[in-house]
Scaffold this active site. Structure first.
Site, PDB file in Angstrom:
ATOM      1  CG  HIS A   1      -1.916  -1.079   1.257  1.00  0.00           C
ATOM      2  ND1 HIS A   1      -2.123  -1.901   2.350  1.00  0.00           N
ATOM      3  CD2 HIS A   1      -2.798  -1.494   0.313  1.00  0.00           C
ATOM      4  CE1 HIS A   1      -3.096  -2.760   2.083  1.00  0.00           C
ATOM      5  NE2 HIS A   1      -3.518  -2.538   0.853  1.00  0.00           N
TER       6      HIS A   1
ATOM      7  CG  PHE B   1       5.339   0.499   7.397  1.00  0.00           C
ATOM      8  CD1 PHE B   1       6.550   0.980   6.913  1.00  0.00           C
ATOM      9  CD2 PHE B   1       4.507   1.373   8.074  1.00  0.00           C
ATOM     10  CE1 PHE B   1       6.910   2.309   7.099  1.00  0.00           C
ATOM     11  CE2 PHE B   1       4.862   2.703   8.263  1.00  0.00           C
ATOM     12  CZ  PHE B   1       6.078   3.166   7.776  1.00  0.00           C
ATOM     13  CG  HIS B   2       0.285  -2.514   5.079  1.00  0.00           C
ATOM     14  ND1 HIS B   2      -0.775  -1.638   4.868  1.00  0.00           N
ATOM     15  CD2 HIS B   2       0.644  -2.363   6.378  1.00  0.00           C
ATOM     16  CE1 HIS B   2      -1.030  -0.990   5.998  1.00  0.00           C
ATOM     17  NE2 HIS B   2      -0.185  -1.410   6.920  1.00  0.00           N
ATOM     18  N   PRO B   3       3.945  -5.134   2.926  1.00  0.00           N
ATOM     19  CG  PRO B   3       6.174  -5.784   3.299  1.00  0.00           C
ATOM     20  CD  PRO B   3       5.059  -4.955   3.883  1.00  0.00           C
TER      21      PRO B   3
END
Length: 545
Positions: free
Chosen positions: A298, A472-474
């Site tokens: 994101h 921080f949503h990989p």
């Protein structure tokens, strides 16, 4: 002598902690957990406001850097990842957000049996101990992971939510319930003023069992194969100049290193694209072109307004005010230091024709220095971050060299798809309307970023390119899918295609990005995987209205 266990788990993060807990319930089963970082002893891990410190602490953080992308203005974006017991759940912003029903139904429609929302909901419920509002059709009350709602009632937060409702966005007391859409205080993994990480909820209780062995400072360098079967792991103890060690697995090696580290270790072990491996001088053990491909994340520009007539967190964290807050936390476990960095969540539509919310926005009565995530400004400010929930753009993670201590190449390719660019602009426009709403007028001084001169779609997009960052949503670098899918790495049992004794269990297996932060779903993935590994029957699928 080489130590041998039934299971070797690589990574003691969110997934690894749950796996260690569930698998060790079988007293006759032995398991070893390898964690590259140290124990989670540092006080900043457990203090909720310590997030702002752990964000840059390289002793407990991989502190990766992304490659500049075509739509990031030539910038290399910082990509923190937890490197300690609990992994990123020990350094993240504490948010608990599952996503929408259709996210998981889409996974099932892509050929992944047993991953629809009725199938995964029982695992979400089994994990959590929800404190507060929530329909028990959707929420769990007896799990190990405590989930609370932020209880600090801030006038700016209340005004922001009133502003959202004035724009037709309803108040939703439980975005992890039947419907995600709406605005509410954030749900988080904080209990009695302390972080509830995957380590504190799952790993530390498991370590009390004699069949659990956790090795910290253990940097995995490659998976050991005999033919097509994974039989163990090599790691270096204590840094790049440390001691080589080997552990063996009688049953399975389980890779739970996360979206960046799991594909890199597969590649270092000879599993991946033959072209990539050949360019690095790594012998091809098993050709699997999807390893590392398909990265999604994101991407969020953060809109900032200056504040008047009220104190924000920017002032409260300085001087005497900070000492007062520290004393309050020490005596009551409440106040500023007990908060997560995001306080209000809002889910809404980018356009009238959108069937379900495709925008996620967060509100914080604080603002951060330009280009420096995690450092508060001196001036009073408030921030709305806005992002597209299900981006189309995909990138990749690739080993940089055959050296396991070299960080991987991380190319996220933010905004390369036109839909993503349109949606991020719509999010920024909604953020402006929210900050400029009538209930916030007593506190709104002026818009600082993107600024009132930004009016056209092209100007908004240029601003997003200039200042957007990761949330921080990989995920999605070892995607789950049928064997005939070109980019699939694991099957719907999370077994690596074409190999035996090897599974991947973390956010990398997501076939598509979900409309949420990823920690809650990563815990769910591990809990579901534990039943598969143990050969246990899955809970009955939920019957939903």
């Amino acid at each position: 002598m080489t130590d041998t266990f039934d299971y070797v788990i690589i990574g003691a993060g969110s997934a690894g902690s749950v796996l260690a807990n569930r698998l060790s319930e079988d007293a006759g089963t032995s398991l070893c957990v390898l964690e590259a970082g140290p124990s989670d002893w540092h006080p900043y891990i457990h203090l909720p406001a310590g997030f702002i410190k752990t964000f840059h602490m390289k002793s407990i953080n991989w502190a990766y850097q992304q490659e500049p992308g075509p739509w990031t203005g030539g910038r290399s974006i910082y990509a923190p990842r937890g490197k300690t017991l609990g992994g990123s759940s020990s350094i993240n912003g504490h948010i608990y957000n599952r996503g929408q029903r259709q996210d998981f139904d889409t996974w099932a429609q892509l050929g992944n049996r047993g991953w629809g929302y009725p199938d995964v909901l029982p695992y979400f419920k089994r994990l959590e101990r929800r404190v507060g509002e929530g329909d028990d059709t959707y929420r769990g009350r007896d799990g190990a992971l405590t989930v609370t709602t932020m209880d600090w009632r801030d006038p700016l937060c209340e005004a922001f939510m009133a502003g959202a409702m004035s724009l037709g966005i309803p108040r939703n007391p439980d975005y992890n319930g039947a419907i995600q859409e709406g605005v509410s205080y954030a749900q988080r993994t904080i209990q009695n003023g302390l972080r509830v990480s995957a380590a504190t909820a799952f790993l530390h209780p498991a370590r009390k069992r004699p069949n659990v062995h956790v090795h910290t400072h253990a940097h995995a360098t490659n998976i050991i194969f005999e033919g097509k079967r994974a039989v163990g792991v090599r790691y270096i103890k204590g840094g790049s100049n440390g001691t080589p060690v080997e552990v063996r697995a009688n049953k399975e090696v389980i890779l739970a290193g996360g979206t960046y580290n799991s594909p890199q270790l597969l590649q270092l072990s000879g599993v991946g694209s033959p072209e990539l491996l050949g360019s690095l001088g790594i012998e091809v053990r098993h050709a699997l072109p999807g390893v590392g491909e398909g990265l999604q994340d994101h991407y969020a520009p953060r809109s900032v307004a200056r504040v008047k007539n009220i104190k924000t967190i920017n002032e409260l964290r300085r001087g005497l005010s900070l000492w007062v807050e520290a004393l309050k936390w020490a005596t009551t476990r409440r106040g500023l230091l007990s908060l997560s960095p995001t306080m209000v969540y809002c889910f809404w539509h980018s356009g009238e024709s959108t069937e379900s919310s495709d925008l996620q926005l967060t509100f914080t009565p604080a603002s951060y220095k330009e280009g420096v995530q995690g450092q508060l400004e001196d001036e009073p400010g408030m921030t709305v971050a806005s992002w597209q929930q299900r981006p189309e753009s995909r990138g990749y993670v690739r080993a940089r060299s055959a050296d396991p201590f070299q960080p991987p190449i991380i190319q996220t390719n933010y905004l390369v798809e036109e839909l993503d660019r349109r949606t991020v602009v719509a999010g920024m426009k909604l953020a402006r309307r929210l900050l400029g709403s009538a209930p916030l007028a007593p506190y709104f001084a002026y818009e600082d970023f993107p600024g009132p001169n930004v009016q056209s779609d092209d100007e908004f997009l240029a601003a997003a390119t200039q200042r957007g960052t990761t949330t921080f949503h990989p995920g999605c670098t070892c995607r789950m899918g049928p064997a005939d899918s070109k980019w699939a790495v694991v099957d719907d049992q999370l077994r690596v295609h074409g190999l035996q004794g090897l599974r991947v269990v973390d956010a990398s297996i997501m076939p598509r990005m979900i409309s949420a932060n990823l920690n809650a779903s990563t815990l769910m993935i591990a809990d579901k995987a534990s039943d598969m590994i143990r050969g246990k029957k899955a809970p009955e699928a939920a019957v939903l209205p």
